[in-house]
Scaffold this active site. Structure first.
Site, PDB file in Angstrom:
ATOM      1  N   ARG A 101       0.886  -1.177   0.000  1.00 54.94           N
ATOM      2  CA  ARG A 101       0.000   0.000   0.000  1.00 54.94           C
ATOM      3  C   ARG A 101       0.914   1.214   0.000  1.00 54.94           C
ATOM      4  O   ARG A 101       1.628   1.464   0.970  1.00 54.94           O
ATOM      5  CB  ARG A 101      -0.914  -0.015   1.227  1.00 54.94           C
ATOM      6  CG  ARG A 101      -1.673   1.285   1.403  1.00 54.94           C
ATOM      7  CD  ARG A 101      -2.807   1.172   2.378  1.00 54.94           C
ATOM      8  NE  ARG A 101      -3.935   0.463   1.790  1.00 54.94           N
ATOM      9  CZ  ARG A 101      -5.172   0.496   2.265  1.00 54.94           C
ATOM     10  NH1 ARG A 101      -5.451   1.206   3.346  1.00 54.94           N
ATOM     11  NH2 ARG A 101      -6.139  -0.178   1.682  1.00 54.94           N
ATOM     12  N   HIS A 128      -6.995   0.661  -6.821  1.00 54.28           N
ATOM     13  CA  HIS A 128      -7.300  -0.225  -5.688  1.00 54.28           C
ATOM     14  C   HIS A 128      -7.944  -1.495  -6.264  1.00 54.28           C
ATOM     15  O   HIS A 128      -9.132  -1.736  -6.089  1.00 54.28           O
ATOM     16  CB  HIS A 128      -8.240   0.503  -4.716  1.00 54.28           C
ATOM     17  CG  HIS A 128      -8.273  -0.086  -3.342  1.00 54.28           C
ATOM     18  ND1 HIS A 128      -7.489  -1.161  -2.957  1.00 54.28           N
ATOM     19  CD2 HIS A 128      -8.998   0.264  -2.229  1.00 54.28           C
ATOM     20  CE1 HIS A 128      -7.737  -1.457  -1.693  1.00 54.28           C
ATOM     21  NE2 HIS A 128      -8.641  -0.608  -1.233  1.00 54.28           N
ATOM     22  N   GLN A 131     -10.050  -4.037  -4.142  1.00 58.42           N
ATOM     23  CA  GLN A 131     -11.365  -3.492  -3.793  1.00 58.42           C
ATOM     24  C   GLN A 131     -12.339  -3.671  -4.966  1.00 58.42           C
ATOM     25  O   GLN A 131     -13.466  -4.138  -4.782  1.00 58.42           O
ATOM     26  CB  GLN A 131     -11.230  -2.001  -3.446  1.00 58.42           C
ATOM     27  CG  GLN A 131     -12.522  -1.353  -3.028  1.00 58.42           C
ATOM     28  CD  GLN A 131     -12.981  -1.831  -1.653  1.00 58.42           C
ATOM     29  OE1 GLN A 131     -12.228  -1.798  -0.700  1.00 58.42           O
ATOM     30  NE2 GLN A 131     -14.215  -2.283  -1.555  1.00 58.42           N
ATOM     31  N   ASP A 223     -17.330   6.961  -2.292  1.00 56.18           N
ATOM     32  CA  ASP A 223     -16.116   6.812  -1.481  1.00 56.18           C
ATOM     33  C   ASP A 223     -15.832   8.183  -0.852  1.00 56.18           C
ATOM     34  O   ASP A 223     -16.482   9.179  -1.205  1.00 56.18           O
ATOM     35  CB  ASP A 223     -14.948   6.347  -2.382  1.00 56.18           C
ATOM     36  CG  ASP A 223     -13.658   6.102  -1.605  1.00 56.18           C
ATOM     37  OD1 ASP A 223     -13.713   5.941  -0.363  1.00 56.18           O
ATOM     38  OD2 ASP A 223     -12.572   6.071  -2.230  1.00 56.18           O
ATOM     39  N   CYS A 263     -16.636   1.577  -0.194  1.00 57.69           N
ATOM     40  CA  CYS A 263     -15.506   0.688   0.105  1.00 57.69           C
ATOM     41  C   CYS A 263     -15.089   0.745   1.567  1.00 57.69           C
ATOM     42  O   CYS A 263     -14.422  -0.161   2.050  1.00 57.69           O
ATOM     43  CB  CYS A 263     -14.326   1.041  -0.794  1.00 57.69           C
ATOM     44  SG  CYS A 263     -13.740   2.723  -0.530  1.00 57.69           S
ATOM     45  N   ARG A 291     -13.812  -8.838   0.657  1.00 57.69           N
ATOM     46  CA  ARG A 291     -12.390  -8.563   0.426  1.00 57.69           C
ATOM     47  C   ARG A 291     -11.567  -9.823   0.754  1.00 57.69           C
ATOM     48  O   ARG A 291     -10.638 -10.181   0.047  1.00 57.69           O
ATOM     49  CB  ARG A 291     -11.909  -7.406   1.319  1.00 57.69           C
ATOM     50  CG  ARG A 291     -12.480  -6.045   0.980  1.00 57.69           C
ATOM     51  CD  ARG A 291     -11.945  -5.508  -0.323  1.00 57.69           C
ATOM     52  NE  ARG A 291     -10.489  -5.408  -0.339  1.00 57.69           N
ATOM     53  CZ  ARG A 291      -9.778  -4.408   0.166  1.00 57.69           C
ATOM     54  NH1 ARG A 291     -10.390  -3.376   0.702  1.00 57.69           N
ATOM     55  NH2 ARG A 291      -8.453  -4.402   0.091  1.00 57.69           N
TER      56      ARG A 291
HETATM   57  N1   CP Z   1     -11.433  -0.377   1.752  1.00 52.35           N
HETATM   58  C1   CP Z   1     -10.185  -0.449   2.227  1.00 52.35           C
HETATM   59  O1   CP Z   1      -9.189  -0.688   1.520  1.00 52.35           O
HETATM   60  O2   CP Z   1     -10.106  -0.297   3.583  1.00 52.35           O
HETATM   61  P1   CP Z   1      -8.789  -0.092   4.418  1.00 52.35           P
HETATM   62  O3   CP Z   1      -8.191   1.229   4.010  1.00 52.35           O
HETATM   63  O4   CP Z   1      -9.229  -0.099   5.852  1.00 52.35           O
HETATM   64  O5   CP Z   1      -7.838  -1.214   4.124  1.00 52.35           O
HETATM   65  N1  NVA Z   2      -9.978   6.571  -1.740  1.00 57.55           N
HETATM   66  C1  NVA Z   2      -9.663   6.116  -0.405  1.00 57.55           C
HETATM   67  C2  NVA Z   2      -9.900   4.645  -0.294  1.00 57.55           C
HETATM   68  C3  NVA Z   2      -9.619   4.047   1.046  1.00 57.55           C
HETATM   69  C4  NVA Z   2      -9.826   2.578   1.062  1.00 57.55           C
HETATM   70  C5  NVA Z   2      -8.226   6.479  -0.059  1.00 57.55           C
HETATM   71  O1  NVA Z   2      -7.348   6.316  -0.913  1.00 57.55           O
HETATM   72  O2  NVA Z   2      -7.983   6.917   1.056  1.00 57.55           O
END
Ligand code: CP
Ligand code: NVA
Length: 304
Positions: A101, A128, A131, A223, A263, A291
Protein backbone atom coordinates in the site's frame (compact mmCIF):
# COMPACT_ATOMS: atom_id res chain seq x y z
CA UNK A 1 7.25 -15.83 -15.16
CA UNK A 2 5.83 -14.41 -11.92
CA UNK A 3 2.48 -12.65 -12.10
CA UNK A 4 1.51 -9.45 -10.27
CA UNK A 5 -1.81 -7.79 -9.44
CA UNK A 6 -1.18 -4.08 -9.86
CA UNK A 7 -4.23 -2.88 -11.75
CA UNK A 8 -7.44 -4.21 -13.29
CA UNK A 9 -6.51 -3.02 -16.78
CA UNK A 10 -3.83 -5.72 -17.04
CA UNK A 11 -6.33 -8.55 -16.35
CA UNK A 12 -8.34 -10.29 -19.04
CA UNK A 13 -12.11 -10.65 -18.56
CA UNK A 14 -11.58 -14.44 -18.37
CA UNK A 15 -8.99 -14.08 -15.59
CA UNK A 16 -11.35 -11.78 -13.69
CA UNK A 17 -14.18 -14.33 -14.02
CA UNK A 18 -11.79 -17.06 -12.77
CA UNK A 19 -11.00 -15.04 -9.65
CA UNK A 20 -14.70 -14.39 -9.00
CA UNK A 21 -15.52 -18.08 -9.43
CA UNK A 22 -12.68 -19.17 -7.14
CA UNK A 23 -13.72 -16.54 -4.57
CA UNK A 24 -17.24 -18.00 -4.62
CA UNK A 25 -15.93 -21.53 -3.98
CA UNK A 26 -13.65 -20.31 -1.18
CA UNK A 27 -16.52 -18.43 0.46
CA UNK A 28 -18.75 -21.50 0.28
CA UNK A 29 -16.24 -24.03 1.58
CA UNK A 30 -13.41 -22.43 3.52
CA UNK A 31 -12.17 -25.76 4.95
CA UNK A 32 -11.39 -27.16 1.50
CA UNK A 33 -8.64 -24.56 1.08
CA UNK A 34 -7.21 -24.76 4.61
CA UNK A 35 -3.77 -26.06 3.56
CA UNK A 36 -3.57 -24.57 0.07
CA UNK A 37 -0.70 -22.21 0.90
CA UNK A 38 0.97 -24.23 3.65
CA UNK A 39 4.57 -23.10 4.17
CA UNK A 40 4.13 -19.90 2.12
CA UNK A 41 4.49 -16.40 3.52
CA UNK A 42 3.47 -12.91 2.43
CA UNK A 43 4.70 -9.48 3.52
CA UNK A 44 2.37 -6.50 3.86
CA UNK A 45 4.33 -3.32 3.18
CA UNK A 46 1.99 -0.49 4.17
CA UNK A 47 2.87 3.21 3.91
CA UNK A 48 -0.68 4.22 4.91
CA UNK A 49 -3.19 3.03 7.56
CA UNK A 50 -5.58 0.16 6.85
CA UNK A 51 -8.26 -1.89 8.53
CA UNK A 52 -9.85 -4.09 5.84
CA UNK A 53 -6.89 -4.64 3.52
CA UNK A 54 -4.46 -5.47 6.28
CA UNK A 55 -6.71 -7.70 8.36
CA UNK A 56 -8.29 -9.53 5.42
CA UNK A 57 -4.91 -10.31 3.85
CA UNK A 58 -3.36 -11.38 7.16
CA UNK A 59 -6.22 -13.56 8.26
CA UNK A 60 -6.92 -14.81 4.74
CA UNK A 61 -3.34 -16.02 4.49
CA UNK A 62 -3.57 -17.77 7.87
CA UNK A 63 -6.82 -19.44 6.76
CA UNK A 64 -4.98 -20.78 3.70
CA UNK A 65 -2.35 -22.35 5.93
CA UNK A 66 0.31 -19.69 5.34
CA UNK A 67 1.88 -16.85 7.28
CA UNK A 68 1.70 -13.06 6.95
CA UNK A 69 4.02 -10.40 8.31
CA UNK A 70 2.91 -6.76 8.57
CA UNK A 71 5.53 -4.11 7.81
CA UNK A 72 3.96 -0.75 8.70
CA UNK A 73 4.96 2.81 7.80
CA UNK A 74 7.61 3.10 10.51
CA UNK A 75 9.21 -0.29 9.92
CA UNK A 76 11.12 -0.82 6.69
CA UNK A 77 10.93 2.75 5.37
CA UNK A 78 10.53 1.77 1.72
CA UNK A 79 11.84 4.60 -0.47
CA UNK A 80 13.27 6.46 2.54
CA UNK A 81 15.51 4.33 4.73
CA UNK A 82 16.09 2.04 1.78
CA UNK A 83 15.36 2.19 -1.95
CA UNK A 84 12.27 0.46 -3.34
CA UNK A 85 14.60 -1.71 -5.39
CA UNK A 86 16.60 -2.95 -2.38
CA UNK A 87 13.41 -3.64 -0.42
CA UNK A 88 12.07 -5.66 -3.38
CA UNK A 89 15.28 -7.65 -3.81
CA UNK A 90 15.73 -8.44 -0.11
CA UNK A 91 12.12 -9.29 0.70
CA UNK A 92 11.95 -11.56 -2.37
CA UNK A 93 14.59 -13.71 -0.64
CA UNK A 94 12.41 -14.18 2.47
CA UNK A 95 8.83 -14.09 1.27
CA UNK A 96 6.64 -15.66 -1.44
CA UNK A 97 4.54 -12.58 -2.19
CA UNK A 98 4.40 -8.87 -1.35
CA UNK A 99 1.27 -6.81 -0.79
CA UNK A 100 2.03 -3.09 -0.93
CA UNK A 101 0.00 0.00 0.00
CA UNK A 102 1.85 3.05 -1.27
CA UNK A 103 1.31 6.75 -1.80
CA UNK A 104 2.72 6.78 -5.33
CA UNK A 105 1.49 4.22 -7.82
CA UNK A 106 4.98 4.34 -9.38
CA UNK A 107 6.35 2.82 -6.15
CA UNK A 108 4.20 -0.30 -6.36
CA UNK A 109 5.18 -0.65 -10.03
CA UNK A 110 8.84 -0.23 -9.10
CA UNK A 111 8.48 -2.82 -6.38
CA UNK A 112 6.95 -5.28 -8.83
CA UNK A 113 9.65 -4.63 -11.40
CA UNK A 114 12.44 -5.49 -8.96
CA UNK A 115 10.77 -8.22 -6.91
CA UNK A 116 11.18 -11.80 -8.03
CA UNK A 117 7.93 -12.76 -6.25
CA UNK A 118 4.36 -11.63 -7.10
CA UNK A 119 3.38 -8.14 -5.97
CA UNK A 120 -0.21 -7.19 -5.15
CA UNK A 121 -1.35 -3.56 -5.07
CA UNK A 122 -3.13 -3.08 -1.74
CA UNK A 123 -4.03 0.54 -2.78
CA UNK A 124 -1.98 3.27 -4.36
CA UNK A 125 -2.93 6.84 -5.22
CA UNK A 126 -4.04 5.54 -8.66
CA UNK A 127 -5.66 2.15 -8.15
CA UNK A 128 -7.30 -0.22 -5.69
CA UNK A 129 -7.72 -3.44 -7.71
CA UNK A 130 -8.49 -5.78 -4.78
CA UNK A 131 -11.36 -3.49 -3.79
CA UNK A 132 -12.79 -3.41 -7.32
CA UNK A 133 -12.66 -7.19 -7.70
CA UNK A 134 -14.40 -7.64 -4.34
CA UNK A 135 -17.01 -5.08 -5.32
CA UNK A 136 -17.96 -6.70 -8.60
CA UNK A 137 -17.99 -10.05 -6.74
CA UNK A 138 -20.50 -8.54 -4.29
CA UNK A 139 -22.63 -7.25 -7.16
CA UNK A 140 -22.67 -10.64 -8.88
CA UNK A 141 -23.51 -12.29 -5.56
CA UNK A 142 -26.53 -10.01 -5.13
CA UNK A 143 -27.86 -9.94 -8.73
CA UNK A 144 -26.52 -13.23 -10.10
CA UNK A 145 -25.36 -11.43 -13.26
CA UNK A 146 -23.72 -8.25 -14.57
CA UNK A 147 -25.96 -8.10 -17.59
CA UNK A 148 -28.37 -5.18 -17.52
CA UNK A 149 -27.12 -3.94 -14.13
CA UNK A 150 -26.19 -0.27 -13.74
CA UNK A 151 -23.80 1.06 -11.12
CA UNK A 152 -23.83 4.80 -10.43
CA UNK A 153 -20.73 6.20 -8.78
CA UNK A 154 -21.21 9.64 -7.26
CA UNK A 155 -18.28 11.47 -5.69
CA UNK A 156 -14.54 11.73 -6.07
CA UNK A 157 -12.74 10.36 -9.12
CA UNK A 158 -10.06 8.60 -7.10
CA UNK A 159 -8.13 5.32 -6.92
CA UNK A 160 -11.29 3.35 -6.08
CA UNK A 161 -13.15 4.74 -9.09
CA UNK A 162 -10.22 4.15 -11.47
CA UNK A 163 -10.23 0.44 -10.64
CA UNK A 164 -14.00 0.11 -10.45
CA UNK A 165 -14.40 1.80 -13.83
CA UNK A 166 -12.06 -0.68 -15.42
CA UNK A 167 -13.61 -3.69 -13.67
CA UNK A 168 -17.16 -2.71 -14.72
CA UNK A 169 -16.05 -2.13 -18.30
CA UNK A 170 -14.25 -5.49 -18.47
CA UNK A 171 -17.18 -7.56 -17.17
CA UNK A 172 -19.97 -5.71 -18.97
CA UNK A 173 -21.52 -3.85 -16.03
CA UNK A 174 -23.03 -0.46 -16.99
CA UNK A 175 -21.42 2.48 -15.23
CA UNK A 176 -22.52 6.06 -14.69
CA UNK A 177 -20.21 8.52 -12.96
CA UNK A 178 -20.92 11.97 -11.51
CA UNK A 179 -18.14 14.15 -10.14
CA UNK A 180 -18.00 17.88 -9.40
CA UNK A 181 -16.56 20.13 -12.11
CA UNK A 182 -12.78 20.18 -11.85
CA UNK A 183 -12.70 16.64 -10.37
CA UNK A 184 -13.19 14.64 -13.57
CA UNK A 185 -11.75 11.11 -13.71
CA UNK A 186 -8.21 10.53 -14.97
CA UNK A 187 -8.15 10.62 -18.77
CA UNK A 188 -5.98 7.52 -19.11
CA UNK A 189 -8.35 5.51 -16.91
CA UNK A 190 -11.40 6.79 -18.82
CA UNK A 191 -9.88 5.99 -22.21
CA UNK A 192 -8.98 2.47 -21.08
CA UNK A 193 -12.44 1.90 -19.59
CA UNK A 194 -14.15 3.12 -22.78
CA UNK A 195 -12.04 0.73 -24.83
CA UNK A 196 -12.89 -2.25 -22.58
CA UNK A 197 -16.56 -1.22 -22.52
CA UNK A 198 -16.49 -1.29 -26.31
CA UNK A 199 -15.53 -4.97 -26.18
CA UNK A 200 -17.87 -6.04 -23.36
CA UNK A 201 -20.87 -3.94 -24.43
CA UNK A 202 -21.03 -2.09 -21.10
CA UNK A 203 -22.52 1.40 -21.11
CA UNK A 204 -20.33 4.13 -19.64
CA UNK A 205 -21.43 7.74 -18.99
CA UNK A 206 -19.95 10.76 -17.23
CA UNK A 207 -21.65 13.88 -15.89
CA UNK A 208 -21.56 16.51 -13.15
CA UNK A 209 -25.16 15.83 -12.11
CA UNK A 210 -25.65 13.45 -9.14
CA UNK A 211 -29.43 13.10 -9.60
CA UNK A 212 -29.11 12.34 -13.30
CA UNK A 213 -26.39 9.84 -12.45
CA UNK A 214 -28.59 8.10 -9.87
CA UNK A 215 -31.47 7.69 -12.34
CA UNK A 216 -31.77 4.04 -13.36
CA UNK A 217 -29.14 2.88 -10.84
CA UNK A 218 -29.29 -0.64 -9.42
CA UNK A 219 -26.27 0.19 -7.29
CA UNK A 220 -25.22 3.56 -5.90
CA UNK A 221 -21.56 3.70 -4.91
CA UNK A 222 -19.46 6.36 -3.22
CA UNK A 223 -16.12 6.81 -1.48
CA UNK A 224 -14.51 9.48 0.71
CA UNK A 225 -14.04 13.00 -0.64
CA UNK A 226 -10.58 13.23 0.90
CA UNK A 227 -8.35 10.24 0.27
CA UNK A 228 -5.29 9.32 2.30
CA UNK A 229 -2.54 11.74 1.33
CA UNK A 230 -4.96 14.57 0.39
CA UNK A 231 -5.52 15.84 3.94
CA UNK A 232 -4.20 19.32 3.10
CA UNK A 233 -6.99 19.73 0.51
CA UNK A 234 -9.73 18.84 3.03
CA UNK A 235 -11.36 22.27 3.42
CA UNK A 236 -11.57 22.89 -0.32
CA UNK A 237 -12.78 19.39 -1.11
CA UNK A 238 -15.51 19.39 1.55
CA UNK A 239 -16.84 22.59 -0.03
CA UNK A 240 -16.52 21.44 -3.66
CA UNK A 241 -18.24 18.09 -3.05
CA UNK A 242 -21.33 19.49 -1.33
CA UNK A 243 -24.28 18.25 -3.37
CA UNK A 244 -22.56 14.94 -4.15
CA UNK A 245 -23.65 13.23 -0.94
CA UNK A 246 -25.46 9.88 -1.02
CA UNK A 247 -28.62 10.63 0.93
CA UNK A 248 -32.34 9.85 0.85
CA UNK A 249 -32.92 12.23 -2.09
CA UNK A 250 -30.31 10.53 -4.25
CA UNK A 251 -31.61 7.09 -3.33
CA UNK A 252 -35.14 8.17 -4.29
CA UNK A 253 -33.84 9.10 -7.73
CA UNK A 254 -32.36 5.59 -8.21
CA UNK A 255 -34.22 2.35 -8.94
CA UNK A 256 -36.39 0.95 -6.15
CA UNK A 257 -34.32 -1.15 -3.73
CA UNK A 258 -31.02 -0.10 -5.28
CA UNK A 259 -28.00 -1.36 -3.38
CA UNK A 260 -25.77 1.11 -1.57
CA UNK A 261 -22.04 0.52 -1.67
CA UNK A 262 -18.99 2.16 -0.10
CA UNK A 263 -15.51 0.69 0.11
CA UNK A 264 -15.10 2.06 3.67
CA UNK A 265 -13.77 3.78 5.71
CA UNK A 266 -16.77 6.14 5.42
CA UNK A 267 -17.00 9.70 6.64
CA UNK A 268 -20.59 9.58 7.78
CA UNK A 269 -22.31 12.92 7.26
CA UNK A 270 -19.96 13.92 4.42
CA UNK A 271 -20.14 11.67 1.35
CA UNK A 272 -22.90 9.48 2.82
CA UNK A 273 -25.59 9.93 5.45
CA UNK A 274 -26.24 7.53 8.31
CA UNK A 275 -29.65 6.76 6.86
CA UNK A 276 -28.08 5.67 3.56
CA UNK A 277 -25.19 3.63 4.90
CA UNK A 278 -27.36 1.99 7.59
CA UNK A 279 -30.34 1.34 5.28
CA UNK A 280 -31.57 -2.16 4.59
CA UNK A 281 -30.17 -1.96 1.05
CA UNK A 282 -26.66 -1.09 2.16
CA UNK A 283 -24.17 -3.89 1.47
CA UNK A 284 -21.05 -2.18 2.81
CA UNK A 285 -20.23 -4.92 5.32
CA UNK A 286 -20.70 -7.61 2.67
CA UNK A 287 -18.20 -5.71 0.54
CA UNK A 288 -15.77 -5.67 3.47
CA UNK A 289 -16.22 -9.40 4.12
CA UNK A 290 -15.81 -10.23 0.45
CA UNK A 291 -12.39 -8.56 0.43
CA UNK A 292 -11.14 -11.61 2.30
CA UNK A 293 -12.67 -14.24 -0.02
CA UNK A 294 -11.49 -12.48 -3.17
CA UNK A 295 -7.99 -11.83 -1.84
CA UNK A 296 -7.67 -15.50 -0.90
CA UNK A 297 -8.59 -16.27 -4.51
CA UNK A 298 -5.95 -13.80 -5.75
CA UNK A 299 -3.31 -15.34 -3.48
CA UNK A 300 -4.16 -18.81 -4.77
CA UNK A 301 -4.00 -17.66 -8.39
CA UNK A 302 -0.60 -16.03 -7.85
CA UNK A 303 1.01 -18.50 -5.43
CA UNK A 304 -0.50 -21.96 -5.55
N1 CP B 1 -11.43 -0.38 1.75
C1 CP B 1 -10.19 -0.45 2.23
O1 CP B 1 -9.19 -0.69 1.52
O2 CP B 1 -10.11 -0.30 3.58
P1 CP B 1 -8.79 -0.09 4.42
O3 CP B 1 -8.19 1.23 4.01
O4 CP B 1 -9.23 -0.10 5.85
O5 CP B 1 -7.84 -1.21 4.12
N1 NVA C 1 -9.98 6.57 -1.74
C1 NVA C 1 -9.66 6.12 -0.40
C2 NVA C 1 -9.90 4.65 -0.29
C3 NVA C 1 -9.62 4.05 1.05
C4 NVA C 1 -9.83 2.58 1.06
C5 NVA C 1 -8.23 6.48 -0.06
O1 NVA C 1 -7.35 6.32 -0.91
O2 NVA C 1 -7.98 6.92 1.06
Amino acid sequence: MKKDMLSISALSPEYIEDILELGKRIKKDRAQYADSLKGKSIGLIFQKPSNRTRVSFEIGMVQLGGYAIYLGPSEIGMGGRESVKDVAKVLSRYLDCLVARTYKHADVEDLAMHATVPVINGLSDYAHPCQALSDIFTIKEKFGTFKGITLSYIGDANNVLNSLMCACAKVGLNLKVATPKGYEPDKKAVDAAKKFAGSSGAGIEFSHDPKLCAKGADVVYTDVWVSMGQEKESARRLKDFKGFQINDDIIKAANKNCLIMHCLPAHRGDEITDSAIDSKNSVVYDQAENRMHIQKAILLKLLA
